[in-house]
Design a protein around this motif. Structure first.
Motif, short mmCIF file in Angstrom:
data_model
loop_
_atom_site.label_atom_id
_atom_site.label_comp_id
_atom_site.label_asym_id
_atom_site.label_seq_id
_atom_site.Cartn_x
_atom_site.Cartn_y
_atom_site.Cartn_z
N SER A 9 0.84 -1.19 0.00
CA SER A 9 0.00 0.00 0.00
C SER A 9 0.88 1.24 0.00
CB SER A 9 -0.94 0.00 1.22
OG SER A 9 -1.70 1.18 1.24
N ARG A 10 1.24 1.70 -1.18
CA ARG A 10 2.10 2.88 -1.32
C ARG A 10 1.45 4.10 -0.69
NH1 ARG A 10 6.01 3.59 -5.83
NH2 ARG A 10 6.79 5.73 -5.76
N VAL A 11 0.12 4.19 -0.81
CA VAL A 11 -0.61 5.32 -0.26
C VAL A 11 -0.49 5.35 1.26
CG1 VAL A 11 -2.88 6.38 0.04
CG2 VAL A 11 -2.23 5.44 -2.17
N PHE A 12 -0.63 4.17 1.89
CA PHE A 12 -0.55 4.09 3.35
C PHE A 12 0.83 4.53 3.84
CE2 PHE A 12 0.58 1.78 7.22
CZ PHE A 12 -0.48 2.09 8.03
N VAL A 13 1.88 4.03 3.21
CA VAL A 13 3.24 4.38 3.62
C VAL A 13 3.49 5.87 3.41
CG1 VAL A 13 5.68 4.01 3.14
CG2 VAL A 13 4.12 2.06 3.17
N THR A 14 3.00 6.40 2.31
CA THR A 14 3.18 7.83 2.03
C THR A 14 2.47 8.69 3.06
OG1 THR A 14 3.37 7.38 -0.35
CG2 THR A 14 2.89 9.65 0.30
N ILE A 15 1.27 8.27 3.47
CA ILE A 15 0.52 9.01 4.49
C ILE A 15 1.28 9.02 5.82
CG2 ILE A 15 -1.56 8.98 5.94
CD1 ILE A 15 -3.10 8.04 3.48
N ILE A 16 1.85 7.87 6.18
CA ILE A 16 2.65 7.80 7.41
C ILE A 16 3.82 8.78 7.34
CG2 ILE A 16 4.20 6.34 8.78
CD1 ILE A 16 1.30 5.73 9.25
N HIS A 17 4.49 8.80 6.20
CA HIS A 17 5.64 9.70 6.04
C HIS A 17 5.21 11.17 6.07
CE1 HIS A 17 8.02 6.25 3.92
NE2 HIS A 17 8.06 6.17 5.23
N LEU A 18 4.06 11.47 5.48
CA LEU A 18 3.55 12.84 5.51
C LEU A 18 3.22 13.28 6.93
CD1 LEU A 18 1.22 13.01 2.37
CD2 LEU A 18 3.15 14.53 2.87
N CYS A 19 2.55 12.40 7.68
CA CYS A 19 2.20 12.72 9.07
C CYS A 19 3.45 12.95 9.91
CB CYS A 19 1.35 11.60 9.67
SG CYS A 19 -0.31 11.45 8.98
N ALA A 20 4.43 12.08 9.74
CA ALA A 20 5.68 12.21 10.50
C ALA A 20 6.40 13.49 10.14
CB ALA A 20 6.57 11.00 10.24
N LEU A 21 6.56 13.74 8.84
CA LEU A 21 7.28 14.94 8.42
C LEU A 21 6.55 16.20 8.87
CD1 LEU A 21 9.53 16.39 6.92
CD2 LEU A 21 8.19 16.15 4.82
N GLY A 22 5.21 16.20 8.78
CA GLY A 22 4.43 17.36 9.17
C GLY A 22 4.68 17.77 10.61
N GLN A 23 4.62 16.80 11.52
CA GLN A 23 4.78 17.17 12.93
C GLN A 23 6.23 17.46 13.29
OE1 GLN A 23 4.57 14.25 16.16
NE2 GLN A 23 4.10 12.69 14.64
N PHE A 24 7.19 16.74 12.70
CA PHE A 24 8.59 16.99 13.03
C PHE A 24 9.07 18.31 12.43
CE2 PHE A 24 8.82 12.16 13.33
CZ PHE A 24 8.57 12.18 14.68
N ALA A 25 8.61 18.62 11.23
CA ALA A 25 8.98 19.89 10.62
C ALA A 25 8.38 21.05 11.41
CB ALA A 25 8.52 19.94 9.16
#
Length: 247
Positions: A9-25
């Motif tokens: 699920s490329r979409v699922f992994v991408t969403i996880i990365h987006l959520c992580a980057l959003g809060q850490f940035a």
């Protein structure tokens, strides 16, 4: 949903990365600029414990860890779109190779080190790492971004994205170099400022500090091995199946 389905699920992994980057940035931005704008620091102790300038902030391993996490999830997103998340690509692109190296060598061991060390010392005596005087100055959500969420997301990453580990000697050498450079850095800070970066170092005698540094570095290097073990264990069946299909 199985690990294989999560991986596919490329979409699922991408969403996880987006959520992580959003809060850490955002955490990086907030800790760099908004603390002094949102809170009126009244005492010199506040000003020392919540440094205002970038040179002051980079004294802290938590801040370096936040930079590493933001960088890692940025690279992960780039890899999601222009790289590959295949288990065993024949010719992995440069962004995928860098992503795997960054996760193995720095992102995982440093994040776990920061989280475990901080909350362990906090449980023993919070004044050693996060004095109560900071409560009205340093928001609790940012504290959790720095010391809790980095662990949650990096462990989640283990189970949702496979990475090829570098040679163990190279990975450990990279991590040891980073930790060694950081220890030299905090001694440079102590030499010129007369103050240890962390309150816990103020209460330790020289032999105790040496032991503390040895334990921390040894613990961090063992976390590299833990990450390698978890990666190989979680993805063993999928990697074996993928290699069979290639052959």
């Amino acid at each position: 949903m199985t690990k294989v389905e999560l991986y596919k699920s490329r979409v699922f992994v991408t969403i996880i990365h987006l959520c992580a980057l959003g809060q850490f940035a955002y955490g990086l931005y907030y800790s760099s600029f908004e603390i002094q704008r949102s809170y009126k620091l009244k005492t010199s102790l506040n000003r020392r414990l919540v440094p205002e300038s970038l040179p002051q902030k980079i004294k802290l391993l938590s801040y370096w860890s936040l930079i590493i996490q933001a960088l890692y999830y940025t690279v992960s997103l780039v890899n999601d779109f222009v790289g590959t998340n295949e288990l065993t690509p024949k010719k992995p692109p440069a962004v995928r190779r860098f992503k795997d190296w960054l996760m193995a060598t720095l992102a995982f061991p440093v994040a776990i080190n920061v989280g475990v060390t901080f909350w362990t010392l906090y449980a023993i005596d919070r004044e050693l790492v996060f004095p109560k005087v900071l409560d009205p100055v340093f928001p609790s959500w940012l504290n959790h971004v720095l010391h809790t969420n980095i662990v949650v997301f990096i462990v989640l990453e283990i189970f949702t994205s496979y990475r090829s580990y570098p040679k163990r000697s190279q990975g450990l050498a990279g991590l040891a170099t980073f930790m060694g450079a950081y220890l030299v850095w905090i001694h440079v800070v102590k030499h010129y400022s007369g103050v240890w970066v962390y309150p816990v170092l103020e209460v330790l005698q020289l032999p105790q500090r040496i032991l503390f540094f040895v334990v921390v570095v040894g613990f961090t290097l063992s976390l590299y091995l833990l990450g390698e073990f978890l990666n190989n264990t979680v993805w063993a069946k999928e990697v074996k199946l993928a290699k069979r299909k290639i052959n």
